[in-house]
Design a protein around this motif. Sequence first.
Motif: not given
Length: 80
Positions: A1-16, A18-23, A28-31
């Motif tokens: 099973m593939v778990l994924g969502e669409v996210v936006k790349v910021t100007r600094n090439y950062q992505v968030t 998604p909660v479903s993937v993090r869980v 966790r924060e700081g990892d």
Amino acid sequence: MVLGEVVKVTRNYQVTIPVSVRVKAGIREGDRVRIEYDEVEGVIKIRLLKRKRTTIRLGRSISVEEIEEAVEGALDEITR
């Protein structure tokens, strides 16, 4: 099973991540994570690095019971 969502790349090439993937990945924060590009599959992979032990200086003696309680609490947190 593939778990994924669409996210936006910021100007600094950062992505968030998604909660479903993090869980699911246990991130966790700081990892610290390792970002890899798999040329064969043409995909980016995120791997969670092992967490380092946290050392704290209490400035006082602690009892065996306090240590056991702290260990039990940490184990409960890990197994959630």
